[in-house]
Write a protein that holds these residues in place. Structure first.
Motif, mmCIF file in Angstrom:
data_model
loop_
_atom_site.group_PDB
_atom_site.id
_atom_site.type_symbol
_atom_site.label_atom_id
_atom_site.label_comp_id
_atom_site.label_asym_id
_atom_site.label_seq_id
_atom_site.Cartn_x
_atom_site.Cartn_y
_atom_site.Cartn_z
ATOM 1 N N SER A 212 42.982 31.936 36.794
ATOM 2 C CA SER A 212 41.850 32.846 36.962
ATOM 3 C C SER A 212 40.766 32.221 37.836
ATOM 4 O O SER A 212 40.221 32.861 38.745
ATOM 5 N N GLN A 216 39.743 33.437 41.812
ATOM 6 C CA GLN A 216 38.387 33.793 42.232
ATOM 7 C C GLN A 216 37.909 32.889 43.372
ATOM 8 O O GLN A 216 37.232 33.339 44.301
ATOM 9 N N ALA A 247 43.796 38.601 42.324
ATOM 10 C CA ALA A 247 42.385 38.757 42.684
ATOM 11 C C ALA A 247 42.284 39.287 44.105
ATOM 12 O O ALA A 247 43.027 38.873 44.991
ATOM 13 N N TYR A 276 41.290 43.123 32.836
ATOM 14 C CA TYR A 276 40.742 43.075 34.190
ATOM 15 C C TYR A 276 39.215 43.008 34.124
ATOM 16 O O TYR A 276 38.603 43.439 33.149
ATOM 17 N N ALA A 283 34.923 40.507 43.380
ATOM 18 C CA ALA A 283 36.373 40.337 43.187
ATOM 19 C C ALA A 283 36.814 41.090 41.938
ATOM 20 O O ALA A 283 36.161 41.015 40.900
ATOM 21 N N VAL A 285 39.613 40.935 39.256
ATOM 22 C CA VAL A 285 40.630 40.009 38.754
ATOM 23 C C VAL A 285 41.451 40.739 37.697
ATOM 24 O O VAL A 285 40.913 41.262 36.721
#
Length: 620
Positions: A212, A216, A247, A276, A283, A285
């Motif tokens: 994650s 990003q 992303a 999400y 962004a 994700v």
């Protein structure tokens, strides 16, 4: 929750606010002693919501949310507060979205049991041991993960592992950011249920956290690409899962598109987890964890196909968005909006600034807008930049330079900066040969200036984040935070700079209210409305009229384009948003009569297109 401190989000819309008002009325009508609970599960929309009114007591929020967490559900939105003269009444609202068929079935089957448990929990009668256990287990996991990520030896192993080769780009600063008070570790641990965390070992959890974080980070380095990380693991219950983290720009990446790609590649897919969120930088994700019906890992071929399909299909969609924005603000707006910003950055920093923006594309050309701002000390080098593109750049990059302009812009403190603007037409052959436009354009500029050039993208990011914060403060009571961020980043980059926070907030609030009202009563609410948004613009809001809008504002012939400009000389711009699953076009005019005329023309165009469609259908 005795002081009303816990505020996670406001009610998404008025209907849900009215729903909570009904619960409060029932609570007071029944004497205000026993909790009142309303629960709904919407199979069609795949969502579930619950509202509770009860006497407040320390720990009620944790007790109620713990019931869902213990059942293995993640709450996607949560609102909690206290009311009354002495803040003696607690109200809680929670929602779960994107539920699988299995989860919907489980919620429906366990409805009575969960209502009874929630009623019992809200009264404060759950054993203290269980309440402590729910929170302490998450805290213990958080501490173990933080200790591991703080260990230099663990960091070294993460960097050296072949399985985790992409972690090589992680520095000690990155690790410190991850374990900081508001870092990725904290966000991850407290956004997952205790059951989710307990069912995965520490190394798997670290894998998910790092994916994650890196997704990003990759987005900030390249916003024009979609980034996908895939890894596999076995849970403590023996489920063989494939985890996928994606992303990209919020306007093109969403959970639905990712799942559509997955189902096309893995027909026997079983969705085990999805979540999400949208970051402040724009962004989106998406995290999904899947297996197959026979509990098998995905094959290497399937994983490669997923990665390439996500990147290719979503990147293609992004190029389409860029193409559709071709009718947006012209070069004169770019000069008026962007030039002062990049010039100011050059004068403040004393460093040259560069901004390269993809404006549109077709099979023949990729069209870029290039801005370069030079501080006083480098203004004499502007001719060297122009000559570099005309002499070496064109043959090297299969690039043609058009619409060259040079202007000197004064700042408030009397300093000046020279801003160079060029429109670059780049052949797709260059992209096909593996070229990197941004890198090579920057090399040409740095060679001409004989110094390093800063990317103005970072300056834009800071401006956007500050503006988003202002927009959120204005409309956070009307639009869910995650939806608000996504809508904000659907605006064209230049429009986000040009429009005031109040104007963007007004448009988003109106858009959300129009679509929500329409969905509640489609028979009486018009799909085309004219509303004034602020002092500058009169906006036409059109629900599900994309084809007709494009038909009017993007005419195919020169004669039609000329006619459009004559009829709508006060037309400004168009933005397409996705609100509550509906497409909404906002068409801006600086004149009310023109906006009303466009609304009439849009209605006629829609009728004409429908008539032609029926004629074609009858002929077939």
């Amino acid at each position: 929750m005795s002081d009303g401190h816990f505020r996670f989000s406001k009610f998404p819309d008025d209907s849900e606010f009215e729903w909570m008002e009904e619960i409060l009325r029932k609570f007071h009508d029944r004497g205000g002693k026993e909790p009142v609970i309303l629960m709904e599960t919407d199979v069609e929309r795949k969502c579930h919501r619950v509202g509770i009114a009860a006497k407040d007591w320390p720990g009620i929020l944790e007790a109620v949310t713990g019931v869902y967490h213990e059942e293995g559900f993640n709450l996607h939105s949560l609102y909690a507060d206290t009311l009354g003269e002495n803040r003696e009444v607690a109200i809680l609202y929670a929602k779960i979205t994107s539920l699988s068929d299995e989860e919907l079935k489980r919620l429906i089957e366990k409805r009575k049991e969960m209502v009874d448990t929630l009623h019992f929990a809200a009264r404060g009668n759950l054993p203290v041991r269980k309440l402590i256990g729910i929170s302490s287990s998450k805290i213990q996991i958080f501490r173990r993960l933080r200790d591991m990520l703080s260990d230099p030896e663990v960091r070294r192993k993460l960097r050296e592992s072949k399985v985790r080769s992409r972690r090589l780009e992680l520095s000690d600063e990155d690790f410190e950011s991850i374990i900081s008070e508001e870092g990725e570790l904290f966000k991850f641990t407290f956004s997952r249920s205790a059951e989710y965390l307990r069912d995965r070992d520490e190394w798997t959890l670290i894998d998910i956290i790092l994916d994650s974080y890196l997704a990003q980070k990759a987005f900030l380095q390249d916003k024009n690409a979609t980034h996908a990380f895939i890894h596999q693991f076995t849970t403590r219950r023996g489920e063989n899962l494939t985890g996928i983290t994606v992303a990209g720009e919020a306007k093109v990446v969403d959970l639905g598109r990712v799942l559509q790609i997955l189902y096309n590649i893995v027909p026997n897919l079983v969705l085990k987890f999805s979540k999400y969120f949208v970051t402040r930088e724009g962004a989106q994700v998406v995290r999904v964890e899947i297996t197959t019906k026979d509990n098998k890992f995905l094959s290497e071929t399937q994983k490669k196909n997923i990665s390439s399909s996500i990147k290719a299909q979503i990147s293609s969609l992004q190029r389409i968005h860029n193409f559709l924005e071709q009718m947006g603000p012209g070069a004169e707006v770019y000069w008026r909006i962007i030039a002062p910003k990049i010039a100011e950055e050059a004068t403040i920093s004393g460093k040259p600034q560069m901004l390269l923006m993809l404006r549109s594309y077709d099979m023949i050309n990729l069209i870029y807008d290039l801005f370069v701002a030079l501080p006083d000390s480098l203004q004499q080098r502007n001719s060297a930049i122009l000559n570099s593109f005309m002499e070496g750049g064109e043959s090297k990059l299969l690039m043609k330079v058009h619409n060259r302009q040079v202007k000197k812009i004064m700042s408030r403190d009397g300093k000046s900066a020279t801003v160079i603007y060029m429109r670059l037409n780049v052949s797709p052959l260059y992209i096909g040969s593996g070229g990197d436009i941004y890198r090579d354009v920057k090399k040409i500029i740095e060679k001409a200036l004989q110094t390093r050039v800063r990317d103005f993208d970072e300056g834009l990011r800071i401006i956007n984040m500050a503006k988003l914060d202002k927009v959120m403060k204005i409309v956070r009571d009307h639009v869910p935070e995650n939806d608000l961020k996504k809508l904000f980043y659907l605006y064209d980059e230049v429009l986000r700079l040009e429009l005031d926070p109040e104007e963007i907030a007004s448009e988003i609030k109106q858009a959300y209210e129009i679509v929500r009202t329409y969905l509640e009563n489609q028979e009486t609410v018009p799909t085309i409305q004219v509303i004034s948004c602020g002092e500058k613009f009169h906006c036409v809001f059109a629900i599900d009229h994309d084809t007709a809008v494009n038909y009017l504002i993007q005419p195919l012939t020169d004669e039609s384009r000329k006619e459009f400009k004559n009829r709508f000389s006060r037309y400004h711009s168009t933005t397409t948003l996705e609100v509550l699953g509906r497409s909404l076009n906002i068409v801006r005019f600086k004149d009310l009569e023109e906006a009303e005329l466009f609304a009439e023309s849009l209605q006629k165009a829609e009728e004409e297109l429908n008539r032609k469609k029926k004629e074609v259908g009858s002929q077939e």
